[in-house]
Design an enzyme around this catalytic site. Sequence first.
Site, mmCIF file in Angstrom:
data_model
loop_
_atom_site.group_PDB
_atom_site.id
_atom_site.type_symbol
_atom_site.label_atom_id
_atom_site.label_comp_id
_atom_site.label_asym_id
_atom_site.label_seq_id
_atom_site.Cartn_x
_atom_site.Cartn_y
_atom_site.Cartn_z
ATOM 1 N N PRO A 255 0.838 -1.212 0.000
ATOM 2 C CA PRO A 255 0.000 0.000 0.000
ATOM 3 C C PRO A 255 0.868 1.255 0.000
ATOM 4 C CG PRO A 255 -0.009 -1.044 2.166
ATOM 5 C CD PRO A 255 0.685 -1.991 1.252
ATOM 6 N N ASP A 435 5.746 3.782 1.618
ATOM 7 C CA ASP A 435 5.051 2.593 2.106
ATOM 8 C C ASP A 435 4.203 3.021 3.301
ATOM 9 O OD1 ASP A 435 4.249 0.234 3.309
ATOM 10 O OD2 ASP A 435 6.172 -0.785 3.037
ATOM 11 N N HIS A 436 2.885 3.033 3.108
ATOM 12 C CA HIS A 436 2.011 3.566 4.156
ATOM 13 C C HIS A 436 1.896 2.631 5.357
ATOM 14 C CE1 HIS A 436 -0.616 6.479 5.776
ATOM 15 N NE2 HIS A 436 -1.041 6.973 4.620
ATOM 16 N N ARG A 437 2.497 1.471 5.292
ATOM 17 C CA ARG A 437 2.548 0.598 6.473
ATOM 18 C C ARG A 437 3.633 1.056 7.436
ATOM 19 N NH1 ARG A 437 3.809 -4.957 3.607
ATOM 20 N NH2 ARG A 437 5.513 -3.561 2.979
#
Length: 464
Positions: A255, A435-437
């Site tokens: 994501p 990386d939105h994690r």
Amino acid sequence: MEFRLPDPGEGLVEAEIVEWKVAVGDVVAVNDVLLEIETAKSLVELPSPFAGVVQEILVPAGQVVPVGTPIIRIGADEPAGSNSDHSDSPDVPADAPAGASPVATAKTEDSGAVLVGYGTRAAVSRRARRHEASAPAPAANRGDGSISVQPAATKAPAAAAAPTVSTSPGRNGDGSSFVPATDVPRAKPPVRRVARDLGVDLATVVGTGPDGTITAADVLTAAGRPPENPGEQRIPLRGVRRAMFQSMTASLAVPQATAFVEVDVTATMQLIDTLRRRRDFTGLKVSPLVIFAKAACLAIERVPEINSRYDAAADEMVIPTDVNLGIAAATPRGLVVPNIKRANQLNLLELTRGLNDMVALAREGRVQPSDLAGGTFSITNVGVFGVDGGTPIMNNGEAAIMCLGTILRKPWVVGEGDQERIEPRSVCTVSLTFDHRLVDGEMGSKFLADVSTIMSDPALALLF
């Protein structure tokens, strides 16, 4: 001695033979370049681990072969077919027939020699020569690790070991067909390129052109494709292009989010003019990219998560101490992202030298696997193509990538209060995909704000 295709690094499993730099009969020394190969990451020159005479090229250019495949045979003395007396050679018994190869009498355990600079592999059994294997009375293993040599009368002539390639067909006296042999296939460079792209061994192609010359249509026919297919072109995904395809496909499973900022870089352009006039930067190309790179390294110190990666096995975020700064480079063979190791520890002059060296290697297609390994954060510069900006896709295994757009002269509001006015300024769009994690919107925004601050006023870098 057989030279097996080594792994140039990073656990690669195969490579394509691009071009041989030697021919049968050439004398080579240790570290002389034998050939060029294209791996999934770069174009690599392979040096010889042996000194001697090239006896046989086992794999023609254009073929993709697994690591460990024998690709060339190098003899310690004369090439195959020589009539020189080997009776005084320490590797050949005194009673061995004239022209016997040292390999035929050597022990089956290999010396362990491998590509210079890539370490030593375990010993392997030496493969029998082709002409020995097909002889009426092949060499026999005596059980003590050595090989007994049969009389010369039971062996095929040594000259039969020289490689032969079919060209144009003919007829024997009994009406059966045959193909005369030459040293190399008769084909022009563009045809060789087509063969390499399609994975066709020219040695297996019968040429229909003048004097048996192989044409592009012959290669297409051998590849099982119609010579004429208007309206489309098929290009096999190999080497760097296949690696890019796989990496980008894997990256899209993560994501991602992208943030943008428009920056007044007028002060940066003035700094670049100053650096170009300095003696210590003489001979170096000083571009806005080097200032962006330095700004990114400084901003990462304040937002280290930008330089992180995810360890799935441990379910942990890993934040390296140093920044291995990758710079995306478009090459004729595809997109590569070599990185400058420990870029955060380099001053501006050292970083400029590193970028100059990297760009030169990328343009020449000489980036090595070690230059591509271990990247932690990347920059891509689409501004060189006249593009205002974009949404980059992260490199697989990294948490973020920054994109630079073209620097344009735009009307810009400067000053404050009663001093506000519109002036023409140098403006650039900077974007960050993350990386939105691992990186949330606040972290990404802070990083972009810090980069923007340094680019708008490089003197403020002293505060970082």
